[in-house]
Design a protein around this motif. Structure first.
Motif, PDB file in Angstrom:
ATOM      1  N   TYR A  69       0.821  -1.214   0.000  1.00  0.00           N
ATOM      2  CA  TYR A  69       0.000   0.000   0.000  1.00  0.00           C
ATOM      3  C   TYR A  69       0.855   1.265   0.000  1.00  0.00           C
ATOM      4  CZ  TYR A  69       0.563  -1.704   4.816  1.00  0.00           C
ATOM      5  OH  TYR A  69       1.063  -2.248   5.976  1.00  0.00           O
ATOM      6  N   GLY A  70       2.101   1.172   0.476  1.00  0.00           N
ATOM      7  CA  GLY A  70       2.976   2.335   0.415  1.00  0.00           C
ATOM      8  C   GLY A  70       3.296   2.714  -1.018  1.00  0.00           C
ATOM      9  N   LEU A  71       3.639   1.716  -1.817  1.00  0.00           N
ATOM     10  CA  LEU A  71       3.926   1.967  -3.226  1.00  0.00           C
ATOM     11  C   LEU A  71       2.665   2.419  -3.961  1.00  0.00           C
ATOM     12  CD1 LEU A  71       6.667   1.661  -4.643  1.00  0.00           C
ATOM     13  CD2 LEU A  71       5.792  -0.417  -5.694  1.00  0.00           C
ATOM     14  N   GLY A  72       1.521   1.835  -3.598  1.00  0.00           N
ATOM     15  CA  GLY A  72       0.262   2.277  -4.189  1.00  0.00           C
ATOM     16  C   GLY A  72      -0.019   3.731  -3.867  1.00  0.00           C
ATOM     17  N   GLY A  73       0.292   4.149  -2.640  1.00  0.00           N
ATOM     18  CA  GLY A  73       0.097   5.543  -2.258  1.00  0.00           C
ATOM     19  C   GLY A  73       1.001   6.489  -3.018  1.00  0.00           C
ATOM     20  N   ILE A  74       2.247   6.076  -3.230  1.00  0.00           N
ATOM     21  CA  ILE A  74       3.199   6.926  -3.949  1.00  0.00           C
ATOM     22  C   ILE A  74       2.761   7.130  -5.400  1.00  0.00           C
ATOM     23  CG2 ILE A  74       5.552   7.065  -4.836  1.00  0.00           C
ATOM     24  CD1 ILE A  74       6.444   5.581  -2.297  1.00  0.00           C
ATOM     25  N   VAL A  89      -9.500   8.137 -10.352  1.00  0.00           N
ATOM     26  CA  VAL A  89      -8.577   7.519 -11.314  1.00  0.00           C
ATOM     27  C   VAL A  89      -7.269   7.149 -10.625  1.00  0.00           C
ATOM     28  CG1 VAL A  89      -7.329   7.862 -13.482  1.00  0.00           C
ATOM     29  CG2 VAL A  89      -9.632   8.789 -13.207  1.00  0.00           C
ATOM     30  N   ALA A  90      -6.799   8.015  -9.715  1.00  0.00           N
ATOM     31  CA  ALA A  90      -5.573   7.719  -8.973  1.00  0.00           C
ATOM     32  C   ALA A  90      -5.724   6.457  -8.147  1.00  0.00           C
ATOM     33  CB  ALA A  90      -5.215   8.902  -8.073  1.00  0.00           C
ATOM     34  N   VAL A  91      -6.898   6.273  -7.550  1.00  0.00           N
ATOM     35  CA  VAL A  91      -7.162   5.050  -6.773  1.00  0.00           C
ATOM     36  C   VAL A  91      -7.086   3.829  -7.676  1.00  0.00           C
ATOM     37  CG1 VAL A  91      -8.931   3.795  -5.502  1.00  0.00           C
ATOM     38  CG2 VAL A  91      -8.518   6.199  -5.000  1.00  0.00           C
ATOM     39  N   ALA A  92      -7.697   3.914  -8.855  1.00  0.00           N
ATOM     40  CA  ALA A  92      -7.680   2.782  -9.782  1.00  0.00           C
ATOM     41  C   ALA A  92      -6.271   2.472 -10.267  1.00  0.00           C
ATOM     42  CB  ALA A  92      -8.607   3.072 -10.966  1.00  0.00           C
ATOM     43  N   LEU A  93      -5.447   3.513 -10.491  1.00  0.00           N
ATOM     44  CA  LEU A  93      -4.090   3.303 -10.982  1.00  0.00           C
ATOM     45  C   LEU A  93      -3.157   2.788  -9.892  1.00  0.00           C
ATOM     46  CD1 LEU A  93      -3.590   6.489 -13.216  1.00  0.00           C
ATOM     47  CD2 LEU A  93      -3.979   4.151 -13.989  1.00  0.00           C
ATOM     48  N   SER A  94      -3.486   3.048  -8.634  1.00  0.00           N
ATOM     49  CA  SER A  94      -2.594   2.631  -7.552  1.00  0.00           C
ATOM     50  C   SER A  94      -2.642   1.128  -7.299  1.00  0.00           C
ATOM     51  CB  SER A  94      -2.964   3.373  -6.262  1.00  0.00           C
ATOM     52  OG  SER A  94      -4.175   2.868  -5.713  1.00  0.00           O
ATOM     53  N   ILE A  95      -3.758   0.478  -7.627  1.00  0.00           N
ATOM     54  CA  ILE A  95      -3.910  -0.948  -7.333  1.00  0.00           C
ATOM     55  C   ILE A  95      -2.867  -1.800  -8.048  1.00  0.00           C
ATOM     56  CG2 ILE A  95      -5.486  -2.904  -7.401  1.00  0.00           C
ATOM     57  CD1 ILE A  95      -6.311  -0.765  -5.427  1.00  0.00           C
ATOM     58  N   PRO A  96      -2.655  -1.632  -9.382  1.00  0.00           N
ATOM     59  CA  PRO A  96      -1.631  -2.468 -10.041  1.00  0.00           C
ATOM     60  C   PRO A  96      -0.237  -2.261  -9.470  1.00  0.00           C
ATOM     61  CG  PRO A  96      -3.065  -1.425 -11.666  1.00  0.00           C
ATOM     62  CD  PRO A  96      -3.370  -0.792 -10.349  1.00  0.00           C
ATOM     63  N   SER A  98       0.518  -1.431  -6.400  1.00  0.00           N
ATOM     64  CA  SER A  98       0.599  -2.077  -5.094  1.00  0.00           C
ATOM     65  C   SER A  98       0.861  -3.576  -5.240  1.00  0.00           C
ATOM     66  CB  SER A  98      -0.684  -1.838  -4.309  1.00  0.00           C
ATOM     67  OG  SER A  98      -1.784  -2.476  -4.918  1.00  0.00           O
ATOM     68  N   MET A  99       0.269  -4.185  -6.269  1.00  0.00           N
ATOM     69  CA  MET A  99       0.537  -5.601  -6.531  1.00  0.00           C
ATOM     70  C   MET A  99       1.956  -5.806  -7.053  1.00  0.00           C
ATOM     71  SD  MET A  99      -2.355  -6.762  -5.592  1.00  0.00           S
ATOM     72  CE  MET A  99      -2.190  -8.473  -6.081  1.00  0.00           C
ATOM     73  N   LEU A 100       2.427  -4.879  -7.910  1.00  0.00           N
ATOM     74  CA  LEU A 100       3.795  -4.968  -8.425  1.00  0.00           C
ATOM     75  C   LEU A 100       4.813  -4.840  -7.298  1.00  0.00           C
ATOM     76  CD1 LEU A 100       5.800  -5.043 -10.810  1.00  0.00           C
ATOM     77  CD2 LEU A 100       5.544  -2.546 -10.965  1.00  0.00           C
ATOM     78  N   GLY A 101       4.540  -3.957  -6.349  1.00  0.00           N
ATOM     79  CA  GLY A 101       5.445  -3.794  -5.220  1.00  0.00           C
ATOM     80  C   GLY A 101       5.598  -5.061  -4.404  1.00  0.00           C
ATOM     81  N   THR A 102       4.508  -5.806  -4.244  1.00  0.00           N
ATOM     82  CA  THR A 102       4.572  -7.074  -3.518  1.00  0.00           C
ATOM     83  C   THR A 102       5.469  -8.069  -4.234  1.00  0.00           C
ATOM     84  OG1 THR A 102       2.337  -6.725  -2.668  1.00  0.00           O
ATOM     85  CG2 THR A 102       3.195  -8.960  -2.577  1.00  0.00           C
ATOM     86  N   LEU A 103       5.350  -8.138  -5.555  1.00  0.00           N
ATOM     87  CA  LEU A 103       6.176  -9.055  -6.345  1.00  0.00           C
ATOM     88  C   LEU A 103       7.652  -8.690  -6.240  1.00  0.00           C
ATOM     89  CD1 LEU A 103       6.539 -11.317  -8.437  1.00  0.00           C
ATOM     90  CD2 LEU A 103       6.066  -9.621 -10.220  1.00  0.00           C
ATOM     91  N   ILE A 104       7.957  -7.409  -6.360  1.00  0.00           N
ATOM     92  CA  ILE A 104       9.354  -6.971  -6.297  1.00  0.00           C
ATOM     93  C   ILE A 104       9.944  -7.246  -4.914  1.00  0.00           C
ATOM     94  CG2 ILE A 104      10.845  -4.938  -6.372  1.00  0.00           C
ATOM     95  CD1 ILE A 104       9.056  -3.828  -8.544  1.00  0.00           C
ATOM     96  N   TYR A 105       9.166  -6.999  -3.871  1.00  0.00           N
ATOM     97  CA  TYR A 105       9.664  -7.247  -2.518  1.00  0.00           C
ATOM     98  C   TYR A 105       9.914  -8.736  -2.277  1.00  0.00           C
ATOM     99  CZ  TYR A 105      10.014  -7.131   2.559  1.00  0.00           C
ATOM    100  OH  TYR A 105      10.459  -7.278   3.850  1.00  0.00           O
ATOM    101  N   ASP A 106       9.062  -9.583  -2.833  1.00  0.00           N
ATOM    102  CA  ASP A 106       9.279 -11.022  -2.702  1.00  0.00           C
ATOM    103  C   ASP A 106      10.577 -11.447  -3.381  1.00  0.00           C
ATOM    104  OD1 ASP A 106       7.012 -11.445  -1.209  1.00  0.00           O
ATOM    105  OD2 ASP A 106       5.745 -11.926  -2.923  1.00  0.00           O
ATOM    106  N   LEU A 107      10.878 -10.861  -4.537  1.00  0.00           N
ATOM    107  CA  LEU A 107      12.137 -11.164  -5.222  1.00  0.00           C
ATOM    108  C   LEU A 107      13.332 -10.691  -4.392  1.00  0.00           C
ATOM    109  CD1 LEU A 107      11.208 -10.219  -8.905  1.00  0.00           C
ATOM    110  CD2 LEU A 107      11.416 -12.508  -7.925  1.00  0.00           C
ATOM    111  N   PHE A 108      13.200  -9.535  -3.768  1.00  0.00           N
ATOM    112  CA  PHE A 108      14.286  -9.047  -2.912  1.00  0.00           C
ATOM    113  C   PHE A 108      14.492  -9.968  -1.716  1.00  0.00           C
ATOM    114  CE2 PHE A 108      15.430  -6.733   0.943  1.00  0.00           C
ATOM    115  CZ  PHE A 108      16.689  -6.277   0.595  1.00  0.00           C
ATOM    116  N   LYS A 109      13.392 -10.414  -1.097  1.00  0.00           N
ATOM    117  CA  LYS A 109      13.518 -11.318   0.045  1.00  0.00           C
ATOM    118  C   LYS A 109      14.192 -12.632  -0.353  1.00  0.00           C
ATOM    119  CE  LYS A 109       9.278 -11.486   1.574  1.00  0.00           C
ATOM    120  NZ  LYS A 109       8.149 -11.867   2.475  1.00  0.00           N
ATOM    121  N   PHE A 110      13.904 -13.099  -1.568  1.00  0.00           N
ATOM    122  CA  PHE A 110      14.558 -14.324  -2.041  1.00  0.00           C
ATOM    123  C   PHE A 110      16.069 -14.125  -2.110  1.00  0.00           C
ATOM    124  CE2 PHE A 110      16.193 -16.937  -5.535  1.00  0.00           C
ATOM    125  CZ  PHE A 110      15.790 -18.193  -5.134  1.00  0.00           C
ATOM    126  N   TRP A 111      16.498 -12.969  -2.632  1.00  0.00           N
ATOM    127  CA  TRP A 111      17.939 -12.686  -2.721  1.00  0.00           C
ATOM    128  C   TRP A 111      18.538 -12.461  -1.335  1.00  0.00           C
ATOM    129  CZ3 TRP A 111      20.356  -7.866  -1.574  1.00  0.00           C
ATOM    130  CH2 TRP A 111      21.726  -7.846  -1.846  1.00  0.00           C
TER     131      TRP A 111
END
Length: 265
Positions: A69-74, A89-96, A98-111
């Motif tokens: 949600y932090g990345l979605g807010g930004i 419109v900003a609310v609608a654009l923030s959802i994707p 926020s999901m992308l941020g979760t994926l990127i963070y999971d990749l970082f945790k793997f490393w």
């Protein structure tokens, strides 16, 4: 400069969320920081308030983050300001994002998890400098990752997002507005799933009545809610104090009281 500002916002938000868990990743704070860096603090607060309602019920459970949600807010705030879009419109654009941020963070945790054995080896060999150097590298990669995401996304995507928003038909835009209006209700519903109880139900309906029948704003309801909560806490403290003064404590009762307080805390 706008891309640099959004990249810096990502760094500040993630820094405040990781070091000390200061809550900077909440949409209200993240959007406000983004708005300040983009020179539009009022718009940042407005968008942040709308996004906070959407992500209110989103919490990390056991290390699992359903949405960043932090990345979605930004990015929700950034696109609302840079594209001059409506908050819906900003609310609608923030959802994707926020999901992308979760994926990127999971990749970082793997490393980062793959570095555990190296950290352990440095400790076993008493190589403190090497341990600190590896930790600093990990922290630098973490912040650089978010900076590049914010910088590249705005540098390459603002024009595309603006063109996309301009191409959206009026019917779809109105649909996004309706959907954005429903998302805060979803956020409240997710929050109520974990907080709902018979004791709290009257307060919910009181708040609903203040808005529905007396046309109260969220700020007015929040102010009254804070006052009621303060009175409830004072009443509980008074009852607890009077109960302790009324009953003299023996050694056995004092031990039971301490044990009860321990489990209640």
């Amino acid at each position: 400069m706008q891309a640099l500002a959004v990249g810096l916002a990502c760094v500040l938000v993630k820094f405040g969320a990781w070091w000390g868990a200061m809550g900077w990743d909440r949409p209200m704070i993240a959007s406000t920081i983004t708005g300040i860096l983009l020179g539009k603090p009022v718009e940042g607060i407005t968008v942040g308030a709308a996004l906070e309602l959407v992500y209110m019920g989103t919490q990390s459970m056991g290390g699992v983050i359903p949405q960043d949600y932090g990345l979605g807010g930004i990015f929700g705030c950034a696109f609302a300001i840079l594209v001059s879009a409506k908050p819906s419109v900003a609310v609608a654009l923030s959802i994707p994002f926020s999901m992308l941020g979760t994926l990127i963070y999971d990749l970082f945790k793997f490393w980062a998890t793959s570095l555990v054995t190296r950290f352990q080896t440095h400790l076993e060999n008493h190589q403190i400098k090497a341990f600190k150097r590896l930790w600093n590298i990990q922290a630098f990669v973490y912040l650089l990752m978010w900076f590049l995401l914010g910088f590249i996304s705005i540098l390459a995507g603002t024009s595309a997002i603006k063109a996309l928003v301009n191409m959206i038909p009026t019917v779809i835009m109105n649909s996004l507005t309706v959907a954005a209006g429903m998302l805060p209700a979803l956020g409240m519903a997710l929050l109520m799933i974990s907080l709902w109880s018979k004791k709290l139900a009257p307060y919910f309906f009181i708040g609903f009545g203040l808005v529905a029948f007396f046309k109260g704003t969220l700020i007015e309801v929040a102010f009254l809610g804070a006052a009621v909560a303060f009175l409830a806490v004072i009443g509980q403290i008074g009852k607890h104090t009077n109960g302790n003064n009324a009953q003299p404590k023996t050694a056995e009762s004092a031990e039971e009281s301490e044990e009860e307080d321990f489990y209640n805390d």
